[in-house]
Design an enzyme around this catalytic site. Structure first.
Site, PDB file in Angstrom:
ATOM      1  N   HIS A  93       0.844  -1.196   0.000  1.00 20.36           N
ATOM      2  CA  HIS A  93       0.000   0.000   0.000  1.00 20.36           C
ATOM      3  C   HIS A  93       0.889   1.261   0.000  1.00 20.36           C
ATOM      4  O   HIS A  93       0.954   1.985   1.002  1.00 20.36           O
ATOM      5  CB  HIS A  93      -0.889  -0.038   1.251  1.00 20.36           C
ATOM      6  N   GLU A 117      -0.402   1.162  -5.647  1.00 13.74           N
ATOM      7  CA  GLU A 117      -0.179  -0.042  -4.840  1.00 13.74           C
ATOM      8  C   GLU A 117      -0.126  -1.319  -5.690  1.00 13.74           C
ATOM      9  O   GLU A 117      -1.174  -1.771  -6.198  1.00 13.74           O
ATOM     10  CB  GLU A 117      -1.310  -0.167  -3.826  1.00 13.74           C
TER      11      GLU A 117
HETATM   12  O1  TA6 Z   1      -5.997   0.993  -1.187  1.00 16.43           O
HETATM   13  C1  TA6 Z   1      -7.119   1.820  -1.210  1.00 16.43           C
HETATM   14  C2  TA6 Z   1      -7.983   1.507   0.002  1.00 16.43           C
HETATM   15  O2  TA6 Z   1      -8.491   0.196  -0.057  1.00 16.43           O
HETATM   16  C3  TA6 Z   1      -9.082   2.567   0.087  1.00 16.43           C
HETATM   17  O3  TA6 Z   1     -10.363   1.989  -0.169  1.00 16.43           O
HETATM   18  C4  TA6 Z   1      -8.958   3.114   1.510  1.00 16.43           C
HETATM   19  O4  TA6 Z   1      -9.770   2.377   2.403  1.00 16.43           O
HETATM   20  C5  TA6 Z   1      -7.456   2.913   1.760  1.00 16.43           C
HETATM   21  O5  TA6 Z   1      -7.204   1.621   1.210  1.00 16.43           O
HETATM   22  C6  TA6 Z   1      -7.011   3.076   3.196  1.00 16.43           C
HETATM   23  O6  TA6 Z   1      -7.441   1.996   3.970  1.00 16.43           O
HETATM   24  P1  TA6 Z   1      -7.079   2.022   5.557  1.00 16.43           P
HETATM   25  O7  TA6 Z   1      -7.664   0.761   6.097  1.00 16.43           O
HETATM   26  O8  TA6 Z   1      -5.588   2.088   5.655  1.00 16.43           O
HETATM   27  O9  TA6 Z   1      -7.704   3.292   6.076  1.00 16.43           O
END
Ligand code: TA6
Length: 238
Positions: free
Chosen positions: A106, A210
């Protein structure tokens, strides 16, 4: 190169808002666990370290096995060179049964200003729009720009993608292996305001690009086998 929120929380079980959280054994809601699985807020131990490279390891705990009844070891190797950062995941199924995994690195890329940033390399690629109930669409643009919340899972993507930062006259290149998909995310104003560990204006300073196995997944990992995937980040000035 990497963004870290000024409001990031460094206290388990909260995941750190920035850097490169490791979404494993699940990305998002692509599986039975809560969002992004449990590895991103688990304890890892140092198994090998040098001046430019470190290898960390975690094994499923008894608590985690109650949630995800499959024993595995996840090793993360991070190597930092003059020009690039390389990050490798190796997950070994140490149980007797196969299990399915989805995953992502991420990656929070820092940009000078969201208005001057765009993502390239995804023209013609099909994606799932997470803001439209995973509706499938095809990317029409040469580049992806940001003017509102954007949350997409691009499927079966090229292995070289870039976040271009016109403000800094540079591009952050991500070369990936073993990750068929790529997630692009910016929370924009309203979603940013709703995150306690994220400054209201910090959406202007980051793009998440990501490497993932999500919509194209899951991967079935057989007993005793190892799943490997990696990303290499580098900077291209222009
Ligand atoms: O990678 C994108 C995502 O899945 C978004 O939908 C948003 O939820 C982001 O990840 C952040 O997720 P988190 O659980 O770290 O707040």
């Amino acid at each position: 190169m990497l963004f870290l929120s000024n409001k990031a929380v460094f206290k388990p079980p909260k995941a750190i808002r920035g850097g490169i959280p490791i979404c494993f054994p699940q990305f998002g809601g692509f599986g039975p666990l809560s969002q992004h699985g449990f590895c991103r807020n688990s304890d890892f131990e140092l198994v090998d370290g040098g001046s430019t490279s470190v290898t960390l390891s975690m094994r499923t705990t008894e608590e985690q096995l109650k949630l995800f009844p499959h024993r595995f070891e996840l090793r993360v190797t991070i190597s930092i060179g003059d020009e690039e950062l390389e990050q490798t995941l190796e997950a070994r199924n140490s149980g007797d049964e196969p299990f399915e995994l989805t995953a992502a690195l991420h990656t929070y890329i820092a940009v000078s200003s969201i208005e001057k940033a765009h993502v390239v390399g995804l023209k013609g690629v099909e994606y799932m729009d997470s803001l439209q109930d995973k509706k499938r669409l095809t990317e029409q643009g040469d580049s992806i720009t940001f003017s509102e919340e954007l949350d997409r899972i691009y499927l079966s993507t090229p292995d070289t993608l870039e976040v271009v930062d016109e403000g800094k006259k540079r591009a952050i290149q991500i070369e990936k292996e073993g990750f068929p998909d790529a997630v692009v995310w910016n929370p924009w104003i309203k979603k940013a305001a709703g995150m306690a560990d994220f400054g209201d204006d910090e959406y202007k300073e980051m793009v998440c690009l990501e490497p993932a196995v999500a919509g194209s997944g899951p991967v079935a990992l057989q007993p005793g086998k190892t799943w490997r995937a990696k990303q290499t980040l580098s900077v291209r000035q222009f």
